[in-house]
Design a protein around this motif. Structure first.
Motif, PDB file in Angstrom:
ATOM      1  N   GLY A 133       0.847  -1.187   0.000  1.00 44.79           N
ATOM      2  CA  GLY A 133       0.000   0.000   0.000  1.00 44.79           C
ATOM      3  C   GLY A 133       0.884   1.239   0.000  1.00 44.79           C
ATOM      4  N   LEU A 150      -1.472  -2.484  -2.008  1.00 46.15           N
ATOM      5  CA  LEU A 150      -0.586  -2.357  -3.156  1.00 46.15           C
ATOM      6  C   LEU A 150      -0.432  -0.901  -3.590  1.00 46.15           C
ATOM      7  N   ALA A 156       0.612   3.374   2.089  1.00 44.86           N
ATOM      8  CA  ALA A 156       0.861   3.625   3.520  1.00 44.86           C
ATOM      9  C   ALA A 156       2.257   3.166   3.940  1.00 44.86           C
TER      10      ALA A 156
HETATM   11  C1  LIG Z   1      -4.552  10.582  -0.150  1.00 49.05           C
HETATM   12  C2  LIG Z   1      -4.336   9.141   0.165  1.00 49.05           C
HETATM   13  N1  LIG Z   1      -3.147   8.578  -0.114  1.00 49.05           N
HETATM   14  C3  LIG Z   1      -2.903   7.289   0.162  1.00 49.05           C
HETATM   15  C4  LIG Z   1      -3.853   6.496   0.762  1.00 49.05           C
HETATM   16  C5  LIG Z   1      -3.520   5.094   1.151  1.00 49.05           C
HETATM   17  O1  LIG Z   1      -3.442   4.232   0.085  1.00 49.05           O
HETATM   18  P1  LIG Z   1      -3.068   2.700   0.318  1.00 49.05           P
HETATM   19  O2  LIG Z   1      -4.344   1.961   0.509  1.00 49.05           O
HETATM   20  O3  LIG Z   1      -2.359   2.323  -0.942  1.00 49.05           O
HETATM   21  O4  LIG Z   1      -2.187   2.594   1.515  1.00 49.05           O
HETATM   22  C6  LIG Z   1      -5.107   7.032   1.057  1.00 49.05           C
HETATM   23  C7  LIG Z   1      -6.119   6.186   1.698  1.00 49.05           C
HETATM   24  O5  LIG Z   1      -7.162   6.599   2.111  1.00 49.05           O
HETATM   25  C8  LIG Z   1      -5.343   8.375   0.761  1.00 49.05           C
HETATM   26  O6  LIG Z   1      -6.522   8.942   1.051  1.00 49.05           O
END
Ligand SMILES: Cc1ncc(COP(=O)(O)O)c(C=O)c1O
Length: 368
Positions: free
Chosen positions: A94, A232, A96
């Motif tokens: 992700g 991812l 994250a």
């Molecule tokens: C602006 C933004 N970036 C990144 C993410 C996270 O993405 P991922 O699920 O790939 O960790 C989010 C999730 O809500 C988001 O709002």
């Protein structure tokens, strides 16, 4: 002197939407009965290449074997899509996970400037490394112009940009972002929602990475393909930076199913292009429809958005209204965890027309 701002978040669940299982338990219903407009994912069922690849992964060696640590095929597919060197791509668990590593670099560079209201995970990531941060308020009124100029020039060492911005849905113009690359030691540009925005890719900073070693672009497959459960995302940055992160992280941060799915999704260029057209047409159509419908209701006001979500503001607190919507099995994003917003604001993730009608009908009933 470093200035530290506490951007307070009470709990992981209030800091994020998409808690369908927890909410179903609380409301005494099954998760499938809930329309979850609190997380902003495309409402389409999984694409055929995705389903095919995941079912194949059950019968080949994907489950049994350790995943490929080099992510060779996935990096090739992503780099080909973006026209960059595979060495400049790092897939992550992700977006994250990648925020955690870019925050480590950011913490070493000095103070991070964060536009607020903004996505809470950047603060979580910076806190991991005792990173200093300063919040810079975005004006809370904006037009429907897309793209629009990025309005801030924070006095900071590192600038975090979200394009389009979450939670406001503003699409920043590349022309206004480009000069900022000269100004900061590190620029982090989160483009998690950009491929969903009609004509959004033209504002991407990905083409700038090759000439700007101080730029990292972070992308996510979560929203575009509605695969939040796979975890991812990927970063595009210099080879040297990404190799450093690779040494910091777990040996197998991505599971084999995510790698297989990401490779299948990113390799088939024409399927990906068709998917993006379908998604962007949906965003354009439903965004306009939803905005028009919500504009007719009394007591709330929708804000313009280029993305697949929009903010509404209530004349009074919307905490009770949100709970009443939840009782009607519609989940909306509580905005109390966004600094600068609060109980007058809710965020709504666009759905198919039937889901959008359900949201509007519930509002109409409650706001009478
Ligand atoms: C602006 C933004 N970036 C990144 C993410 C996270 O993405 P991922 O699920 O790939 O960790 C989010 C999730 O809500 C988001 O709002």
């Amino acid at each position: 002197m470093l200035f530290r701002v506490a951007i307070g978040l009470s709990s992981a669940s209030s800091a994020h939407g998409g808690n369908r299982i927890q909410e179903a338990q609380r409301l005494g219903c099954r998760p499938e009965q809930l329309l979850d407009a609190s997380a902003s994912l495309v409402p389409f069922p999984p694409s055929r290449p995705l389903r095919r690849c995941l079912s194949r992964a059950l019968t080949d060696c994907t489950l049994r074997d350790y995943p490929d640590r080099s992510h060779h095929q996935l990096r090739e597919a992503i780099s080909h899509w973006h026209g960059v060197d595979p060495a400049m791509v790092l897939p992550g668990n992700g977006a994250a996970e990648l925020f955690t590593w870019v925050a480590r670099d950011a913490a070493l560079q000095g103070v991070s400037g964060l536009p607020v209201p903004g996505f809470a995970d950047y603060c979580r990531a910076l806190r991991c490394w005792q990173g200093s941060l300063q919040a810079f308020p975005l004006p809370l009124s904006w037009t429907a112009e897309a793209p629009q100029p990025f309005p801030l020039r924070p006095a900071a060492d590192v600038l975090w940009i979200t394009n389009p911005h979450n939670p406001t849905g503003q699409l920043w113009s590349r022309a206004s972002l480009e000069p900022l690359l000269q100004r900061y030691r590190l620029v982090v540009c989160d483009e998690a929602f950009l491929p969903l925005v009609p004509d959004g890719e033209r504002q991407s900073l990905v083409p700038m990475v090759v000439n700007h070693p101080n730029l990292v672009v972070i992308r996510s497959l979560t929203k575009l393909f509605a695969v939040a459960g796979l975890r991812l995302g990927y970063a595009i940055g210099t080879q040297e930076r990404l190799q450093r992160w690779q040494q910091w992280r777990d040996p197998w941060p991505l599971n084999g199913f995510a790698i297989a799915a990401g490779t299948a999704l990113m390799t088939d260029r024409s399927a990906l292009e068709r998917w993006m057209v379908r998604v962007q047409e949906w965003v354009a159509r439903e965004g306009l429809w939803m905005h028009a419908q919500l504009s007719d209701l009394s007591g709330i006001r929708p804000y313009p958005s280029a993305a697949n979500f929009l903010l509404i503001r209530g004349d009074a607190s919307l905490v009770r209204l949100r709970e009443q919507m939840a009782q009607r099995r519609v989940l909306l994003r509580d905005c109390r965890s966004f600094a600068e917003l609060g109980e007058h604001w809710l965020r709504i993730g666009l759905q198919h027309r039937s889901g959008n009608r359900r949201i509007v009908a519930a509002f109409r009933d409650l706001l009478r």
